[in-house]
Design a protein around this motif. Sequence first.
Motif, short mmCIF file in Angstrom:
data_model
loop_
_atom_site.label_atom_id
_atom_site.label_comp_id
_atom_site.label_asym_id
_atom_site.label_seq_id
_atom_site.Cartn_x
_atom_site.Cartn_y
_atom_site.Cartn_z
N ASP A 61 0.74 -1.35 -0.24
CA ASP A 61 -0.17 -0.10 0.16
C ASP A 61 0.66 1.07 -0.24
O ASP A 61 0.76 2.35 -0.66
CB ASP A 61 -0.99 -0.42 1.55
N ILE A 64 2.03 2.00 -3.50
CA ILE A 64 1.06 2.55 -4.23
C ILE A 64 1.11 3.92 -4.43
O ILE A 64 0.59 4.73 -4.70
CB ILE A 64 -0.28 1.45 -4.13
N ALA A 65 1.12 3.87 -3.29
CA ALA A 65 1.29 5.11 -2.21
C ALA A 65 2.36 6.46 -3.03
O ALA A 65 2.30 7.58 -3.38
CB ALA A 65 0.89 5.86 -0.45
N LYS A 68 1.86 8.65 -6.23
CA LYS A 68 1.69 9.98 -6.32
C LYS A 68 2.94 11.15 -5.19
O LYS A 68 2.03 12.34 -5.04
CB LYS A 68 0.40 10.25 -5.03
N GLN A 75 7.99 8.38 -7.97
CA GLN A 75 6.96 7.81 -8.90
C GLN A 75 7.92 6.95 -9.34
O GLN A 75 7.05 5.62 -9.10
CB GLN A 75 6.75 8.95 -8.95
N TYR A 79 6.45 3.09 -9.32
CA TYR A 79 5.98 1.98 -11.00
C TYR A 79 7.16 0.73 -11.46
O TYR A 79 6.76 -0.09 -11.55
CB TYR A 79 6.58 3.14 -11.96
N LYS A 89 -5.62 -4.91 -7.31
CA LYS A 89 -5.45 -3.24 -6.76
C LYS A 89 -4.30 -2.43 -7.32
O LYS A 89 -4.40 -1.35 -7.09
CB LYS A 89 -5.31 -3.40 -5.28
N VAL A 90 -3.34 -3.27 -7.54
CA VAL A 90 -2.01 -2.92 -8.37
C VAL A 90 -2.12 -2.37 -9.27
O VAL A 90 -2.21 -1.01 -10.29
CB VAL A 90 -0.43 -3.86 -8.40
N GLN A 92 -5.36 -1.28 -10.75
CA GLN A 92 -6.15 -0.67 -10.84
C GLN A 92 -5.53 0.52 -10.44
O GLN A 92 -5.86 1.09 -10.92
CB GLN A 92 -7.44 -0.88 -10.25
N ALA A 93 -4.33 0.80 -9.13
CA ALA A 93 -3.53 1.95 -8.85
C ALA A 93 -3.16 3.04 -10.29
O ALA A 93 -2.95 3.85 -10.41
CB ALA A 93 -2.93 1.58 -8.03
N SER A 96 -5.35 3.43 -12.65
CA SER A 96 -5.97 5.28 -12.34
C SER A 96 -4.82 6.91 -12.70
O SER A 96 -5.17 7.15 -13.19
CB SER A 96 -6.53 5.04 -11.07
N ASN A 97 -3.92 6.10 -12.61
CA ASN A 97 -2.71 6.98 -12.19
C ASN A 97 -1.60 7.14 -13.10
O ASN A 97 -1.36 8.96 -14.26
CB ASN A 97 -1.05 6.24 -10.86
#
Length: 376
Positions: A61, A64-65, A68, A75, A79, A89-90, A92-93, A96-97
Amino acid sequence: MNHPQQPREYDAVLGGNSPSLEGAAVLGGIEGVKLRLKNPDTKVRIAALQQVLNYGEQGLDLVIAGLKDESWDVQNTAYLILIDRTEPKVKQALISNLKGLKLEKIEVVTVNKDGEIIQRQPRVARYFIEDLGNGVTLEMAAIPGGTFMMGSPENEEGRKDNESPQHQVTVPSFFMGKYPVTQAQYQAIMGTNPSRFKGSNHPVEVVKWHDAVNFCEKLSQKIGTPYRLPSEAEWEYACRAGTTTPFHFGEMITTDLANYNGNYTYGQGRKGIYRKEQETTEVGSFGVANNFGLYDMHGNVWEWCQDNGHSNYEGAPTDGSEWLDTEKNTKRKLLRGGSCYLYPDNCRSAYRLFDSLVNYYADFGFRVVCSGAART
């Protein structure tokens, strides 16, 4: 001074001189890592991310944070850690980013003063692709906004007076062509190919400034996104990609890294290859990207910019915009990057060439940009 076996402030992340992560974890475990991820030092935050997966889902988590984080280097680390993971969840993150961009693994090299590669660093770059029709595409790299010192320091080999004074410039995010515009891309938009050194994947050349501007206008009409030439500040910022050395790969240039006249040397460097008729090479053929995922920023073809010619940086904009004032300069435009014909010092990140906007030579090309806002 710390004892050789005494944990340092950041040993919970780096391991330091402690024999194991267990030895370093006495400084706070996952909570210590969270604190270090808030550290103003980018290197400390990167080191924290590189160790945080030792803490399972909580660590994931935190990675993933990291997508941002205010620093592109942080970043980028996040990545790299996540790009090959398959957890929902990875995925999706990342979706999204990335906002429709594609991730690509690249390798960034650093050379020493002898031109020897001393570091190979894995990184990622972000691109989107425009379809120009008939199987021809245009890849655009995401350039994160930031602040840099434009121009060259007084002690840089080959420095010219027009590269001064060095000044701080803040550049908003934008997108830039991964490569110089190719002959296939120019043909797809303009219906013609003026180049001397023919090859669909070679950069287009023999291009006047007005030709490059016209290409941008026609591309904009075709795609529906405003395209233009880069400002001089955008070009240098993108070329440097966070570096302060004469070239984005370090202190020296060699013909293993770029296409220039290898009969000449940079500083105390060695001579290199003189290619047949000193012609252009296919874009990306050296496989040398910078930290933003741009190729061929040094050598091959000169690249037109928007700006008028100015003899130095006195009064230059500090916001990354093009510099178009003074009527007497309107007939001279800026080119950057050096070329296959010329000397290695002309390929430096800071080197500036002025030429008439109506001139065209077999080493004059360009690459395009569009604003970050154009993609939102």
